[in-house]
Every structure is written in C-alpha cells, then in structure tokens.
Scaffold this motif. Structure first.
Motif, PDB file in Angstrom:
ATOM      1  N   LYS B   3       0.804  -1.087   0.083  1.00 28.98           N
ATOM      2  CA  LYS B   3      -0.069   0.066  -0.016  1.00 28.98           C
ATOM      3  C   LYS B   3       0.832   1.134   0.080  1.00 28.98           C
ATOM      4  CE  LYS B   3      -3.619   2.410   2.381  1.00 28.98           C
ATOM      5  NZ  LYS B   3      -4.601   2.323   3.535  1.00 28.98           N
ATOM      6  N   ILE B   4       0.467   2.429  -0.793  1.00 33.53           N
ATOM      7  CA  ILE B   4       1.072   3.641  -0.788  1.00 33.53           C
ATOM      8  C   ILE B   4       0.121   4.605  -0.286  1.00 33.53           C
ATOM      9  CG2 ILE B   4       1.780   5.333  -2.342  1.00 33.53           C
ATOM     10  CD1 ILE B   4       3.994   3.144  -2.065  1.00 33.53           C
ATOM     11  N   THR B   5       0.727   5.327   0.491  1.00 33.94           N
ATOM     12  CA  THR B   5      -0.132   6.541   0.927  1.00 33.94           C
ATOM     13  C   THR B   5       0.492   7.592   0.657  1.00 33.94           C
ATOM     14  OG1 THR B   5      -0.850   5.256   2.887  1.00 33.94           O
ATOM     15  CG2 THR B   5      -1.068   7.534   3.012  1.00 33.94           C
ATOM     16  N   GLN B   6      -0.031   8.722  -0.023  1.00 28.11           N
ATOM     17  CA  GLN B   6       0.320   9.985  -0.450  1.00 28.11           C
ATOM     18  C   GLN B   6      -0.907  10.803   0.492  1.00 28.11           C
ATOM     19  OE1 GLN B   6       1.225   8.713  -4.736  1.00 28.11           O
ATOM     20  NE2 GLN B   6       1.996  10.848  -4.272  1.00 28.11           N
ATOM     21  N   PHE B 105       0.224   1.856  -7.064  1.00 27.58           N
ATOM     22  CA  PHE B 105       0.518   3.262  -6.891  1.00 27.58           C
ATOM     23  C   PHE B 105      -0.415   3.886  -5.713  1.00 27.58           C
ATOM     24  CE2 PHE B 105       2.595   4.578 -11.035  1.00 27.58           C
ATOM     25  CZ  PHE B 105       2.280   3.465 -11.536  1.00 27.58           C
ATOM     26  N   GLY B 106      -0.008   5.239  -5.303  1.00 26.62           N
ATOM     27  CA  GLY B 106      -0.620   5.767  -4.432  1.00 26.62           C
ATOM     28  C   GLY B 106      -1.642   6.970  -5.235  1.00 26.62           C
ATOM     29  N   LYS B 107      -2.244   7.509  -4.422  1.00 20.41           N
ATOM     30  CA  LYS B 107      -3.436   8.318  -5.215  1.00 20.41           C
ATOM     31  C   LYS B 107      -2.989   9.868  -5.833  1.00 20.41           C
ATOM     32  CE  LYS B 107      -7.231   6.506  -2.473  1.00 20.41           C
ATOM     33  NZ  LYS B 107      -8.314   6.821  -1.485  1.00 20.41           N
ATOM     34  N   GLY B 108      -1.588  10.109  -5.475  1.00 18.73           N
ATOM     35  CA  GLY B 108      -1.255  11.118  -6.190  1.00 18.73           C
ATOM     36  C   GLY B 108      -1.131  12.419  -5.343  1.00 18.73           C
ATOM     37  N   THR B 109      -0.093  13.382  -5.709  1.00 17.25           N
ATOM     38  CA  THR B 109      -0.161  14.784  -5.278  1.00 17.25           C
ATOM     39  C   THR B 109      -0.292  15.665  -6.266  1.00 17.25           C
ATOM     40  OG1 THR B 109       0.700  14.062  -3.032  1.00 17.25           O
ATOM     41  CG2 THR B 109       0.947  16.314  -3.895  1.00 17.25           C
TER      42      THR B 109
END
Lengths: 112, 115
Positions: B3-6, B105-109
């Motif tokens: 899991k990726i957290t942004q 992928f994370g949700k992005g910034t």
C-alpha cells in the motif's frame, strides 16, 4: 516506431456494448499491465501479464477480460460496458520484475 | 499486500524553492523498489526516480532526490529549485522484487508551481 502504443486515444461507447482497447509494444518486454485512472483513486491495476499466455488479476478486474497470445500485444476488453468504467486507461510494459514501467499515452473511454 | 499513502492532495510552491512530496508505504516484503512518476496536464506518465530497498544511498536524478527512510517506511520526493514545468501530478509507487507482481500506486499529489 519503437515504443508502446495505445489505441484508440479517445472512445465513446454506449452502455452494454463490448469495446476493446489495444496495446502494442515493440520492445518484446515480458511484462505488460493495464491500469485505470480515476480522480481520487490514482492508478489502479486491472490485469497484468508476465509473458504470452500468462495473465493475472489486479485490484479491479471485474468487467474486464484480457488476452496475450503474442508478446507484443495486450488487448483489454470490456465485455458489457458500464458507466462506472468511464475512465482513462493506461497500458504499460517492463522487461524485468524490478524495472520501472514505460507507459502508453492512455485511452480516454467514456461510457454513455 | 502493498500500500502507498500520499497524504498531500495538493502542494503549492514558488519557483526556485524546494518542495517535498510525501510518500509512506506498507509492505511485508524485504526486497522491493520504490518509484516516482510525474503526470503533467498532457496526461503522459513520466518515470522520475527509483530507490531499491537495499540501496544504501538515497537516489538522485538531476533536481530530483528521494529521501528514503526505511525504518519509517517513507520515500519522499524532493524537488530542488522548482520550475513552472514541474506543475503536475506526482505518483509514488511500490513493487516487490519478485515475479508475478506489479506496481501499486498511491493516489497522487498535485504540485502547483507559481512565478
């Protein structure tokens, strides 16, 4: 041209229709992937393939079918399109497990 | 599972300033790779930088560097001397170094650079 090509770039289809998104790569990369990108969700994996005739489900496979009879092609089929499948679809490839990916330009699909 | 957290939906910075985009990850694998991608408004996905879990040095690529803190499971992207062309969506991603896996992928910034 060398690279990874997606077609079409844009597609509008009606609910219930079958639609196929094409992906072609010229490097003979072993791995190919399909992602969908939706606002607020980032990129989510639909299906991936480690080699010809080997495919596996990702996070959001429902409603999608893939095949990989040739190394260079990895089509994604929506068997009966729904509005929730309106999205931008990205195909990607990589040679080795630990490599980064090269992405196609994406297909913007709208289901009406 | 990975899991990726942004946690930063949007970041704002002025030209020539440095900016850090946060990324934390969760994985039970010992060997993995961390990636950052840039997506400008034109939509293409551009690979920026890679960090292996066993790499001792933080990765650098031009104005991009990765602040890798393995114990904290963080892999923050640092962009030095921001330029207007850096305005884009940035995605952090992870992939275990084993066959049959894929980038998560994370949700992005979204980064906005102003003059």
């Amino acid at each position: 041209d060398a690279g990874i090509t997606q077609s079409p770039r844009y597609k509008i289809t009606e609910t219930g229709r079958q639609v196929t998104l094409m992906c072609h790569q010229t490097w003979s990369h072993s791995y190919m992937f399909w992602y969908r990108q939706d606002l607020g969700h980032g990129l989510r994996l639909i299906y991936y393939s480690a080699a010809a005739d080997i495919t596996d489900k990702g996070e959001v496979p429902d409603g999608y079918v893939v095949s990989r009879s040739k190394t260079e092609n990895f089509p994604l089929t929506l068997e009966s399109a729904t509005r929730s499948q309106t999205s931008v679809y990205f195909c990607a490839s990589s040679e080795f497990t630990g490599d980064g990916y090269t992405f196609g330009s994406g297909t913007r699909l709208t289901v009406v | 599972a990975q899991k990726i957290t942004q946690t930063q939906p949007g970041m704002f910075v002025q030209e020539k300033e440095a900016v850090t985009l946060d990324c934390t990850y969760d994985t039970s694998d010992q060997s993995y790779g961390l990636f950052w991608y840039k997506q400008p408004s034109s939509g293409e996905m551009i690979f920026l930088i890679y960090q292996g879990s066993y790499d001792e040095q933080n990765a650098t690529e031009g104005r991009y560097s990765l602040n890798f803190q393995k114990a904290r499971k963080s892999a923050n992207l640092v962009i030095s001397a921001s330029q207007l062309g850096d305005s884009a969506m940035y995605f952090c991603a992870i992939r275990p170094n084993q066959a049959g896996t894929a980038l998560i992928f994370g949700k992005g910034t979204t980064l906005s650079v102003s003059s």
